[in-house]
Design a protein around this motif. Structure first.
Motif, PDB file in Angstrom:
ATOM      1  N   GLU A  79     -32.585 -88.144  18.638  1.00 16.25           N
ATOM      2  CA  GLU A  79     -31.589 -87.404  19.469  1.00 16.25           C
ATOM      3  C   GLU A  79     -30.242 -87.633  19.098  1.00 16.25           C
ATOM      4  O   GLU A  79     -29.582 -88.254  19.128  1.00 16.25           O
ATOM      5  N   LEU A  80     -29.688 -86.208  19.190  1.00 14.66           N
ATOM      6  CA  LEU A  80     -28.169 -86.192  18.792  1.00 14.66           C
ATOM      7  C   LEU A  80     -27.334 -86.635  20.040  1.00 14.66           C
ATOM      8  O   LEU A  80     -26.141 -87.343  19.632  1.00 14.66           O
ATOM      9  N   GLN A  81     -27.978 -86.321  21.191  1.00 16.22           N
ATOM     10  CA  GLN A  81     -27.384 -87.015  22.489  1.00 16.22           C
ATOM     11  C   GLN A  81     -28.663 -87.330  23.232  1.00 16.22           C
ATOM     12  O   GLN A  81     -29.663 -86.919  23.343  1.00 16.22           O
ATOM     13  N   PRO A  82     -28.450 -88.753  23.979  1.00 19.54           N
ATOM     14  CA  PRO A  82     -29.634 -89.146  24.533  1.00 19.54           C
ATOM     15  C   PRO A  82     -30.081 -88.015  25.703  1.00 19.54           C
ATOM     16  O   PRO A  82     -29.160 -87.573  26.228  1.00 19.54           O
ATOM     17  N   LEU A  83     -31.274 -87.927  25.720  1.00 19.94           N
ATOM     18  CA  LEU A  83     -32.023 -86.766  26.432  1.00 19.94           C
ATOM     19  C   LEU A  83     -32.711 -87.284  27.669  1.00 19.94           C
ATOM     20  O   LEU A  83     -33.048 -86.371  28.424  1.00 19.94           O
ATOM     21  N   GLU A  84     -32.305 -88.573  28.104  1.00 18.38           N
ATOM     22  CA  GLU A  84     -32.945 -89.112  29.260  1.00 18.38           C
ATOM     23  C   GLU A  84     -34.242 -89.231  28.831  1.00 18.38           C
ATOM     24  O   GLU A  84     -34.938 -88.767  27.881  1.00 18.38           O
ATOM     25  N   THR A  85     -35.054 -89.991  29.864  1.00 20.07           N
ATOM     26  CA  THR A  85     -36.357 -90.503  29.530  1.00 20.07           C
ATOM     27  C   THR A  85     -37.354 -89.201  29.370  1.00 20.07           C
ATOM     28  O   THR A  85     -38.108 -89.202  28.434  1.00 20.07           O
ATOM     29  N   GLY A 106     -37.874 -99.699  26.333  1.00 24.40           N
ATOM     30  CA  GLY A 106     -37.576-100.709  25.384  1.00 24.40           C
ATOM     31  C   GLY A 106     -36.681-101.809  25.789  1.00 24.40           C
ATOM     32  O   GLY A 106     -36.413-102.875  25.231  1.00 24.40           O
ATOM     33  N   ASP A 107     -36.130-101.772  27.139  1.00 20.22           N
ATOM     34  CA  ASP A 107     -35.345-102.910  27.762  1.00 20.22           C
ATOM     35  C   ASP A 107     -35.931-103.447  28.898  1.00 20.22           C
ATOM     36  O   ASP A 107     -35.210-103.955  29.737  1.00 20.22           O
ATOM     37  N   VAL A 108     -37.341-103.575  28.856  1.00 16.10           N
ATOM     38  CA  VAL A 108     -37.660-104.468  30.114  1.00 16.10           C
ATOM     39  C   VAL A 108     -38.622-105.443  29.108  1.00 16.10           C
ATOM     40  O   VAL A 108     -39.041-105.513  28.183  1.00 16.10           O
ATOM     41  N   TRP A 109     -38.891-106.731  29.813  1.00 19.69           N
ATOM     42  CA  TRP A 109     -39.532-107.736  29.545  1.00 19.69           C
ATOM     43  C   TRP A 109     -40.683-107.691  30.399  1.00 19.69           C
ATOM     44  O   TRP A 109     -40.566-107.931  31.583  1.00 19.69           O
ATOM     45  N   THR A 110     -41.838-107.868  29.953  1.00 18.40           N
ATOM     46  CA  THR A 110     -43.153-108.064  30.800  1.00 18.40           C
ATOM     47  C   THR A 110     -44.401-108.755  29.786  1.00 18.40           C
ATOM     48  O   THR A 110     -44.473-108.730  28.707  1.00 18.40           O
ATOM     49  N   VAL A 131     -47.414 -98.336  36.065  1.00 17.47           N
ATOM     50  CA  VAL A 131     -47.675 -99.663  36.396  1.00 17.47           C
ATOM     51  C   VAL A 131     -46.562-100.321  37.349  1.00 17.47           C
ATOM     52  O   VAL A 131     -45.376 -99.820  36.947  1.00 17.47           O
ATOM     53  N   MET A 132     -46.705-100.711  38.412  1.00 22.72           N
ATOM     54  CA  MET A 132     -45.914-100.945  39.459  1.00 22.72           C
ATOM     55  C   MET A 132     -45.724-102.473  39.717  1.00 22.72           C
ATOM     56  O   MET A 132     -46.831-103.162  39.446  1.00 22.72           O
ATOM     57  N   VAL A 133     -44.610-102.884  40.003  1.00 25.91           N
ATOM     58  CA  VAL A 133     -44.386-104.483  39.706  1.00 25.91           C
ATOM     59  C   VAL A 133     -43.664-104.787  41.249  1.00 25.91           C
ATOM     60  O   VAL A 133     -43.218-103.745  42.073  1.00 25.91           O
ATOM     61  N   ASP A 134     -43.723-105.989  41.608  1.00 27.37           N
ATOM     62  CA  ASP A 134     -42.899-106.542  42.718  1.00 27.37           C
ATOM     63  C   ASP A 134     -41.196-106.227  42.598  1.00 27.37           C
ATOM     64  O   ASP A 134     -40.671-106.060  41.433  1.00 27.37           O
ATOM     65  N   ASN A 135     -40.746-105.991  43.494  1.00 29.47           N
ATOM     66  CA  ASN A 135     -39.220-105.164  43.742  1.00 29.47           C
ATOM     67  C   ASN A 135     -38.034-106.442  43.357  1.00 29.47           C
ATOM     68  O   ASN A 135     -38.167-107.697  43.847  1.00 29.47           O
ATOM     69  N   HIS A 162     -43.138-100.521  45.925  1.00 32.15           N
ATOM     70  CA  HIS A 162     -43.030-101.264  44.555  1.00 32.15           C
ATOM     71  C   HIS A 162     -42.267-100.537  43.634  1.00 32.15           C
ATOM     72  O   HIS A 162     -41.788 -99.338  43.793  1.00 32.15           O
ATOM     73  N   THR A 163     -41.786-101.134  42.457  1.00 33.97           N
ATOM     74  CA  THR A 163     -40.924-100.808  41.472  1.00 33.97           C
ATOM     75  C   THR A 163     -41.491-100.269  40.360  1.00 33.97           C
ATOM     76  O   THR A 163     -42.580-101.127  39.780  1.00 33.97           O
ATOM     77  N   TYR A 164     -41.407 -99.172  39.658  1.00 35.96           N
ATOM     78  CA  TYR A 164     -41.885 -98.758  38.392  1.00 35.96           C
ATOM     79  C   TYR A 164     -41.491 -99.756  37.315  1.00 35.96           C
ATOM     80  O   TYR A 164     -40.222 -99.950  37.272  1.00 35.96           O
ATOM     81  N   ALA A 165     -42.468-100.046  36.467  1.00 35.99           N
ATOM     82  CA  ALA A 165     -42.140-101.257  35.371  1.00 35.99           C
ATOM     83  C   ALA A 165     -41.544-100.612  34.341  1.00 35.99           C
ATOM     84  O   ALA A 165     -41.204-101.420  33.490  1.00 35.99           O
ATOM     85  N   GLY A 166     -41.718 -99.329  34.136  1.00 34.96           N
ATOM     86  CA  GLY A 166     -41.138 -98.809  32.869  1.00 34.96           C
ATOM     87  C   GLY A 166     -42.361 -98.827  31.839  1.00 34.96           C
ATOM     88  O   GLY A 166     -42.146 -98.839  30.633  1.00 34.96           O
ATOM     89  N   VAL A 167     -43.539 -99.041  32.409  1.00 36.66           N
ATOM     90  CA  VAL A 167     -44.643 -99.103  31.342  1.00 36.66           C
ATOM     91  C   VAL A 167     -45.733 -98.037  31.929  1.00 36.66           C
ATOM     92  O   VAL A 167     -45.890 -98.077  33.408  1.00 36.66           O
ATOM     93  N   ALA A 168     -46.412 -97.048  31.529  1.00 30.84           N
ATOM     94  CA  ALA A 168     -46.965 -96.013  32.024  1.00 30.84           C
ATOM     95  C   ALA A 168     -48.005 -95.412  30.870  1.00 30.84           C
ATOM     96  O   ALA A 168     -47.781 -95.661  29.607  1.00 30.84           O
ATOM     97  N   LEU A 169     -48.775 -94.752  31.270  1.00 28.63           N
ATOM     98  CA  LEU A 169     -49.840 -94.016  30.700  1.00 28.63           C
ATOM     99  C   LEU A 169     -49.645 -92.443  30.986  1.00 28.63           C
ATOM    100  O   LEU A 169     -49.709 -91.957  32.053  1.00 28.63           O
ATOM    101  N   PHE A 170     -49.292 -91.593  29.923  1.00 23.50           N
ATOM    102  CA  PHE A 170     -48.902 -90.218  30.315  1.00 23.50           C
ATOM    103  C   PHE A 170     -49.870 -89.308  29.580  1.00 23.50           C
ATOM    104  O   PHE A 170     -50.399 -89.658  28.497  1.00 23.50           O
ATOM    105  N   THR A 171     -49.908 -88.227  30.233  1.00 26.77           N
ATOM    106  CA  THR A 171     -50.755 -86.876  29.421  1.00 26.77           C
ATOM    107  C   THR A 171     -49.579 -85.880  29.063  1.00 26.77           C
ATOM    108  O   THR A 171     -48.811 -85.730  29.610  1.00 26.77           O
TER     109      THR A 171
END
Length: 235
Positions: A79-85, A106-110, A131-135, A162-171
């Protein structure tokens, strides 16, 4: 199944550490944060990995290369500039082969077992499965609510969710019709909720948003002690 690891952000809250090092290369137990993800995915047989890069991305490409040293095959979406998620994922769609794919920040630990997503079958109504986790303390109300049927809904008022964990399955269908460019993920998730197309699961295990130098230091201390203990037991 392919997986995408998000690694293009600036890491503003991690300054000054990220002024010279991209956040996914910051170390936990003397190993770059993103390397932990890659090795776990490789162990599961999820070996085709797409990584988006922007800020200091050449360091990420130099360290991981084509992935063979870590048991995976890496393709980079630059990405020439970050495009967000959402914008970053949309740009990378041609590399993800048109089937449901795993996405990991890339910046979560689980210790979430990624094989759950590899083996998960989306319900007919699901375009995405979060994937949702405790807040955590810094986000006490969370992001969304989750019912017993696995449907995600908006959090209302002061009611905690709940908090979105930054882990997911997308279509790929989740990103259908999007114009290229910078785009945040949250508006798309809200639209999927409105359409009844957003599912999820709750995971009660270990998860850390490695968003500040203090959290990184705490995590490093914890994991380093764990690794040393395991080594001592082997010896």
């Amino acid at each position: 199944m392919k997986a995408m690891i998000l690694a293009a952000g600036f890491g503003e809250r991690m300054r000054p550490l990220t002024e010279h090092t991209p956040k996914p290369l910051l170390r936990v137990a003397n190993t770059p944060l993103m390397e932990h993800h890659l090795r776990r995915l490789a162990a599961l047989g999820v070996v085709d990995i797409v990584i988006n890069v922007a800020h200091l991305g050449e360091q990420i490409e130099h360290y991981f290369g084509d992935g063979r040293a870590f048991g995976v095959n890496i393709t980079y979406s630059r990405e020439l500039q970050p495009l967000e998620t959402a914008g970053g994922i949309q740009q990378a769609l041609p590399l993800l082969a048109g089937a449901p794919f795993m996405v990991i920040n890339g910046d979560v630990w689980t210790d979430y077992p990624f094989e759950r997503l590899r083996e998960y079958t989306l319900a007919p109504w699901e375009q995405t499965h979060l994937v949702m986790v405790d807040n955590p303390e810094h986000h006490p109300l969370g992001d969304f609510c989750l019912d017993e049927a696995g449907r995600v809904s908006k959090r209302v008022g002061s009611r905690p969710g709940h908090t979105y964990a930054g882990v997911a399955l997308f279509t790929p269908a989740f990103f259908a019709g999007l114009a290229p460019g910078r785009l945040a993920l949250r508006p798309l998730l809200d639209a999927a909720i409105a359409a009844g197309a957003l599912g999820g699961e709750y995971y009660p295990g270990e998860w850390v948003d490695v968003g500040t130098p203090e959290r990184l230091a705490e995590l490093d201390t914890l994991v380093t002690a764990r690794v040393r203990s395991a080594q001592e037991q082997v010896e």
